[in-house]
Design an enzyme around this catalytic site. Structure first.
Site: not given
Ligand SMILES: CC(C)(COP(=O)(O)OP(=O)(O)OC[C@H]1O[C@@H](n2cnc3c(N)ncnc32)[C@H](O)[C@@H]1OP(=O)(O)O)[C@@H](O)C(=O)NCCC(=O)NCCS
Length: 153
Positions: A108, A120
């Site tokens: 979710e 995702y």
């Molecule tokens: C969601 C989360 C785990 C992503 O981790 P991250 O290390 O920042 O992600 P990555 O750097 O590996 O990015 C992978 C992909 O995610 C997406 N992404 C990451 N940050 C993004 C941003 N700020 N805006 C849009 N897309 C984004 C992109 O598709 C990216 O691929 P790309 O770099 O080729 O465009 C992180 O933002 C997080 O911990 N968020 C807070 C907790 C949360 O929301 N958890 C999910 C609850 S459902």
């Protein structure tokens, strides 16, 4: 990119995880929720940098019952977001759940959570349902949840 390991969560990791949880989530889990002891259906892992100084920078909590897995929580330390670690951690999660016998993974996510939704979708999760007004927001309003699924071949 630094060297890393994705390993089962140890009880001693909870302090570091709780500190990340507080900064990463709008509505964080409590330390007590994070300390949940391991269970036969649960698969909770941490992402740890192994180059000195070693530290935890992310984690996921999942469970898998009768081939159906559910992502309960995932986060990357805000200081390390946007550097590819979420992609690596989600890859690790999918591999772990496949080995645990999962045929599919459910999750979710808030409709407004663009980074998570993009991550995702990039991993092949599809929106299968929208749960109306499911989450509360900081301003007291509500927002939809996207229910997403990935089938594992
Ligand atoms: C969601 C989360 C785990 C992503 O981790 P991250 O290390 O920042 O992600 P990555 O750097 O590996 O990015 C992978 C992909 O995610 C997406 N992404 C990451 N940050 C993004 C941003 N700020 N805006 C849009 N897309 C984004 C992109 O598709 C990216 O691929 P790309 O770099 O080729 O465009 C992180 O933002 C997080 O911990 N968020 C807070 C907790 C949360 O929301 N958890 C999910 C609850 S459902």
């Amino acid at each position: 990119m630094s060297d890393y390991q994705i390993t089962p969560l140890d009880h001693d990791d909870v302090v570091a995880i709780a500190a990340i949880e507080q900064r990463a989530h709008l509505f964080p889990w409590s330390a007590a929720q994070l300390a949940v002891s391991s269970h036969q259906f649960d698969h909770h892992y941490v992402l740890r940098l192994t180059t000195a100084p070693s530290c935890i920078i992310g984690y996921f909590y999942t469970r898998c019952i009768a081939g159906e897995a559910e992502l309960l929580n995932i986060a990357i330390d805000p200081d390390y977001q946007g550097q590819g670690w979420g992609w690596i951690l989600l890859n690790g999660m999918i591999t772990t759940l496949r080995h645990a016998g999962a045929d599919s993974i459910w999750l979710e996510v808030r409709e407004s959570n663009m980074p998570a939704k993009a991550l995702y979708q990039k991993h092949g999760f599809q929106v299968v349902h929208r749960r109306q007004q499911y989450y509360r927001c900081a301003d007291g309003c509500r927002e939809d949840a996207w229910i997403m699924e990935k089938r594992l071949p």
